[in-house]
Scaffold this active site. Structure first.
Site, PDB file in Angstrom:
ATOM      1  N   GLY A   1       0.807  -1.214   0.000  1.00  0.00           N
ATOM      2  CA  GLY A   1       0.000   0.000   0.000  1.00  0.00           C
ATOM      3  C   GLY A   1       0.837   1.259   0.000  1.00  0.00           C
ATOM      4  N   ALA A   2       1.889   1.279  -0.823  1.00  0.00           N
ATOM      5  CA  ALA A   2       2.862   2.371  -0.776  1.00  0.00           C
ATOM      6  C   ALA A   2       2.548   3.513  -1.733  1.00  0.00           C
ATOM      7  CB  ALA A   2       4.259   1.826  -1.077  1.00  0.00           C
ATOM      8  N   ASN A   3       1.411   3.499  -2.397  1.00  0.00           N
ATOM      9  CA  ASN A   3       1.112   4.555  -3.366  1.00  0.00           C
ATOM     10  C   ASN A   3       0.387   5.745  -2.748  1.00  0.00           C
ATOM     11  OD1 ASN A   3      -1.107   2.389  -3.484  1.00  0.00           O
ATOM     12  ND2 ASN A   3      -2.131   4.190  -4.333  1.00  0.00           N
TER      13      ASN A   3
ATOM     14  N   SER B   1      -3.580  -0.842  14.748  1.00  0.00           N
ATOM     15  CA  SER B   1      -4.345   0.356  15.112  1.00  0.00           C
ATOM     16  C   SER B   1      -4.745   0.263  16.576  1.00  0.00           C
ATOM     17  CB  SER B   1      -5.600   0.472  14.247  1.00  0.00           C
ATOM     18  OG  SER B   1      -6.510   1.420  14.782  1.00  0.00           O
TER      19      SER B   1
ATOM     20  N   TYR C   1     -13.259  -4.243  11.453  1.00  0.00           N
ATOM     21  CA  TYR C   1     -11.965  -3.575  11.312  1.00  0.00           C
ATOM     22  C   TYR C   1     -11.132  -3.778  12.569  1.00  0.00           C
ATOM     23  CZ  TYR C   1      -8.372  -0.014  10.819  1.00  0.00           C
ATOM     24  OH  TYR C   1      -7.161   0.625  10.753  1.00  0.00           O
TER      25      TYR C   1
END
Length: 308
Positions: A30-32, A164, A189
Site C-alpha cells: 500500500g505504498a502509493n 491500530s 476492522y
C-alpha cells in the site's frame, strides 16, 4: 481540552533520524498513498531499494514518479524505487508477487505490512473472505509466510506490522471469522487489527533465534484516504476537514513509527513488541493471549492454503 486532544491525536514523535539504508531492500504494501507513500519516500531518502507493492499499478507508477521528483537524484548513490502489482484481496496475486520477488531479489531486509481497508460495506475478497479480515490479516499473513525464507537468508532483517489502537474494540470470534453470521464494519476492522497484533506476536515467537524481528505498531490518526468508506454528511464535511487539518497527523507524521521500526538501530534485535510514537506501549491482555494467537495462526494457515 483542545490541547489534550491535539497531543493525543497527533502524538509526540518527531521526524525519525535514521541512518543509511544503502544496500537494503524494503517492501512496503500500500505504498502509493498515505502512510505507505510517506514511508517509501523517507526510506528512499535513506538510500534503500524500496519495492512498492500496490493494487493499482497506474496509481503506483504515478506516486513513484512524484516521490522520485520529491527526493531528487543524488550523485552519492540514491536509493531505488520499484513498483510491483500486489492485490491483498487476491491470494493468487499475493502468490504471484512473492514468486516474482523470490526470482528477482537476492535479499529482503525489511517487510512493512502497511496496506489496509477501513470500515467498508460488507464485501468479499476474490477467495471469499470478508474484505477487512481478508486484506488486513489474511493477505499479509500469506505474503509474510511466503517471504520468510528470503528474510531469514537476509538476517538481520525486520518485519513491521501496522495495526491500530482500535484493536481494543475487536474480538477474535472463531465461530464467525468470515462474518457470515453477522457483520459490523467497525467491529470487523477492529478484529482485523487485533489479528495483526496476535499474528506479529506469534510470528516473533516462531522466529526467535533466526535474526528476523517482528514488531507491530499503531500510527495514530492521520489524514489519509483510509476513511474513504466512511460517510460524512455533506453539511458536516467543512467542520470535519477543519478538525482533521488541526488535529490529525500528516501522513509523514503517521509513518514515523513504521520508519523507526524499519531503520533505527535503537530497535535492533527487539522483537514481539507493540509501538506508538516510536516508543514501546502496553497491550491489553487479549492482544497478548498466546493460545488465541496460536489458534488464529493455525486457522489462517488453512484459510490461505498453506496447510490442507
Amino acid at each position: 481540552l483542545l490541547v489534550a486532544a491535539w497531543r493525543w491525536l497527533r502524538g509526540a514523535a518527531g521526524p525519525v533520524r535514521g541512518g543509511s539504508m544503502r544496500g537494503k531492500t524494503v517492501i512496503i504494501t500500500g505504498a502509493n498513498s498515505g502512510l505507505g507513500r510517506a514511508a517509501a519516500a523517507e526510506l528512499l531518502r535513506m538510500r534503500a531499494r524500496v519495492i512498492m507493492g500496490c493494487r493499482d499499478r497506474a496509481r503506483a507508477e504515478r506516486a513513484a514518479r512524484e516521490i522520485r521528483a520529491e527526493v531528487g537524484e543524488r550523485a552519492d548513490g540514491a536509493g531505488e524505487l520499484v513498483v510491483r502489482e500486489l492485490d491483498l484481496a487476491s491470494l493468487r496475486s499475493v502468490r504471484a508477487f512473492c514468486h516474482r520477488v523470490l526470482q528477482e531479489e537476492s535479499r529482503l531486509d525489511v517487510l512493512i505490512n502497511n496496506a489496509g481497508i477501513f470500515q467498508c460495506p460488507y464485501m468479499k475478497t476474490e477467495d471469499g473472505f470478508e474484505m477487512q479480515f481478508g486484506v488486513n490479516h489474511l493477505g499479509h499473513f500469506l505474503l509474510t509466510n511466503l517471504l520468510l525464507g528470503l528474510l531469514k537468508n537476509s538476517a538481520p532483517s525486520r518485519i513491521v506490522v501496522v495495526s491500530s489502537k482500535l484493536y481494543k474494540y475487536g474480538e477474535i470470534n472463531f465461530e464467525d471469522l468470515n462474518s457470515e453470521i453477522s457483520y459490523n464494519k467497525s467491529f470487523c476492522y477492529s478484529r482485523s487489527k487485533l489479528a495483526n497484533i496476535l499474528f506479529a506476536r506469534e510470528l516473533a515467537r516462531r522466529l526467535e533465534g533466526t535474526g528476523v524481528t517482528v514488531n507491530s505498531l499503531h500510527p495514530g490518526i492521520a489524514r489519509t484516504n483510509l476513511g474513504r468508506h466512511v460517510n460524512i454528511p455533506l453539511l458536516a464535511k467543512p467542520l470535519f476537514n477543519l478538525v482533521s487539518w488541526a488535529f490529525f497527523k500528516t501522513p509523514l507524521e503517521g509513518a514515523q513509527t513504521s520508519i523507526y521500526l524499519a531503520s533505527s538501530p535503537d530497535v535492533e534485535g527487539v522483537s514481539g513488541k507493540y509501538f506508538g510514537d516510536c516508543k514501546e506501549e502496553e497491550l491489553l491482555p487479549k492482544a497478548m493471549d498466546d493460545l488465541v494467537a496460536r489458534k488464529l495462526w493455525d486457522i489462517s494457515e488453512v484459510m490461505v492454503g498453506l496447510l490442507k
